[in-house]
Design a protein around this motif. Structure first.
Motif, short mmCIF file in Angstrom:
data_model
loop_
_atom_site.label_atom_id
_atom_site.label_comp_id
_atom_site.label_asym_id
_atom_site.label_seq_id
_atom_site.Cartn_x
_atom_site.Cartn_y
_atom_site.Cartn_z
N ARG A 1 2.30 42.03 -24.37
CA ARG A 1 3.25 43.36 -25.28
C ARG A 1 3.17 42.82 -26.45
NH1 ARG A 1 9.42 44.66 -23.08
NH2 ARG A 1 9.01 44.71 -20.86
N HIS A 2 2.39 43.95 -27.30
CA HIS A 2 2.16 43.34 -28.70
C HIS A 2 3.66 43.32 -29.62
CE1 HIS A 2 0.56 44.04 -32.55
NE2 HIS A 2 0.08 42.65 -33.17
N VAL A 3 4.05 42.01 -29.61
CA VAL A 3 5.69 41.84 -30.47
C VAL A 3 5.92 42.13 -31.77
CG1 VAL A 3 6.80 41.41 -28.43
CG2 VAL A 3 6.25 39.94 -29.95
N GLY A 4 4.76 41.69 -32.65
CA GLY A 4 4.28 41.13 -33.99
C GLY A 4 4.76 40.22 -34.28
N TYR A 5 6.23 39.58 -34.90
CA TYR A 5 6.61 38.65 -35.86
C TYR A 5 8.55 38.54 -34.97
CZ TYR A 5 2.23 37.83 -38.39
OH TYR A 5 1.54 37.56 -38.59
N GLY A 6 8.29 39.80 -34.97
CA GLY A 6 9.81 40.54 -33.87
C GLY A 6 10.91 39.37 -35.36
N GLU A 7 12.25 39.17 -35.27
CA GLU A 7 13.07 39.00 -35.71
C GLU A 7 12.60 37.75 -36.65
OE1 GLU A 7 16.26 37.92 -32.31
OE2 GLU A 7 16.35 40.70 -31.83
N ILE A 8 11.15 36.58 -36.09
CA ILE A 8 11.52 35.96 -36.98
C ILE A 8 11.20 36.84 -38.68
CG2 ILE A 8 9.50 34.02 -37.59
CD1 ILE A 8 9.59 32.93 -34.91
N GLY A 9 9.89 37.52 -38.26
CA GLY A 9 9.78 38.19 -39.52
C GLY A 9 10.46 39.28 -40.39
N ASN A 10 11.75 39.07 -39.79
CA ASN A 10 13.48 39.90 -40.01
C ASN A 10 13.54 38.94 -40.98
OD1 ASN A 10 12.34 42.56 -38.77
ND2 ASN A 10 14.03 42.25 -37.17
N PHE A 11 13.86 38.50 -40.65
CA PHE A 11 14.98 36.94 -40.85
C PHE A 11 14.04 36.24 -42.27
CE2 PHE A 11 15.69 32.27 -41.68
CZ PHE A 11 16.77 32.24 -41.06
N TYR B 1 2.46 37.91 -22.26
CA TYR B 1 2.01 37.27 -23.04
C TYR B 1 2.11 37.92 -24.43
CZ TYR B 1 -1.46 36.80 -27.07
OH TYR B 1 -2.21 36.55 -28.25
N LEU B 2 3.75 37.42 -25.14
CA LEU B 2 4.02 37.86 -26.05
C LEU B 2 3.03 37.60 -27.27
CD1 LEU B 2 7.45 37.04 -25.61
CD2 LEU B 2 6.94 39.02 -25.14
N ALA B 3 2.26 38.92 -28.17
CA ALA B 3 1.34 38.82 -28.30
C ALA B 3 1.49 38.95 -30.99
CB ALA B 3 -0.14 39.20 -29.19
N GLN B 4 1.34 37.53 -31.32
CA GLN B 4 1.56 38.06 -32.51
C GLN B 4 0.76 39.11 -33.28
OE1 GLN B 4 3.20 35.09 -31.57
NE2 GLN B 4 4.57 36.47 -31.12
N THR B 5 -0.49 38.92 -32.99
CA THR B 5 -1.40 39.57 -33.81
C THR B 5 -2.34 40.44 -32.54
OG1 THR B 5 -2.96 37.31 -33.55
CG2 THR B 5 -2.46 37.96 -35.28
N ALA B 6 -3.32 41.04 -32.73
CA ALA B 6 -3.83 42.30 -32.24
C ALA B 6 -5.50 41.00 -31.80
CB ALA B 6 -4.35 43.42 -32.32
N ASP B 7 -5.13 40.50 -30.93
CA ASP B 7 -6.67 39.67 -31.32
C ASP B 7 -7.15 39.90 -29.79
OD1 ASP B 7 -8.63 38.04 -30.64
OD2 ASP B 7 -7.93 36.68 -32.09
#
Length: 213
Positions: A191-201, A164-170
């Motif tokens: 794995r809490h990964v957040g927005y990753g490269e999408i957030g950076n983009f 589970y690559l989680a965007q939010t800590a839910d």
């Protein structure tokens, strides 16, 4: 609307359009809010088109053509998503680029981290926040496992772990993802990964507008 300056001229802050997969809609709305980029417009195509990827490139092109000259910049937030390079060929002809990467799992996890995970265990099945929320509809019903549960080994017999690559800590989504792993007979990894490269983009795209405020 805020003004920004370039070459000594004061202009309205640039309008931008993001054309994206519907599975990223919630994340883009969150990122729009987080960057304060009010002039950002988000338009999405149906997420379930991953099952019919031949529809993606023509539909993205229609979105681009429909936008006309109403936006200063147009961005495409899609992986190749099974189009076999068709999406990239179309965007090259249109003079546009998309976020790098074959799929959103890599974009969220980050290229290096995803490559390490995939090489360590190629038998991993990935979920994002969106896929956890819609697990029953997209995975169980989408694959017909509600009607033909005997097909479960055919679909998932070669997988070992649900990641589970989680965007939010839910915690509710985490619990739901753990139950999904149990239902599929797989080990569970969170794995809490957040927005990753999408957030950076998105942040990089927003930076010129923010710097001009």
């Amino acid at each position: 609307m805020a003004d920004w300056s370039i070459d000594g001229l004061t202009r309205a802050r640039p309008q931008a359009l993001f054309i994206a997969c519907g599975a990223l809609a919630r994340e883009l709305v969150d990122l729009k809010r987080m960057t304060g980029w009010a002039e950002l417009t988000v338009t999405c195509l149906p997420a379930h088109w991953h099952n019919t990827p031949q529809k993606i490139a023509p539909a993205v092109l229609r979105k681009i053509r429909a936008a006309g000259n109403r936006y200063d910049r147009v961005y495409v937030l899609y992986g190749d998503c099974g189009t076999g390079g068709e999406l990239d060929r179309m965007l090259e002809a249109e003079g546009l680029e998309r976020i790098p990467g074959p799929h959103c799992y890599q974009m969220f996890a980050g290229t290096d981290a995803f490559t390490e995970m995939a090489e360590r265990d190629p038998g991993q099945f990935y979920l994002t926040d969106y896929l956890v929320r819609h697990f029953d509809r997209l995975i169980i019903k989408g694959l017909g496992l509600d009607r033909y549960p005997q097909l479960l080994p055919d679909y998932f017999g070669h997988y070992t772990t649900l990641v589970y690559l989680a965007q939010t800590a839910d915690s509710r989504l985490r619990d739901k993802a753990a139950k999904a792993a149990e239902r599929l007979g797989l080990a569970f990894e969170y794995r809490h990964v957040g927005y990753g490269e999408i957030g950076n983009f998105v942040a990089a795209a927003a930076a010129p507008a923010q710097a001009a405020e």
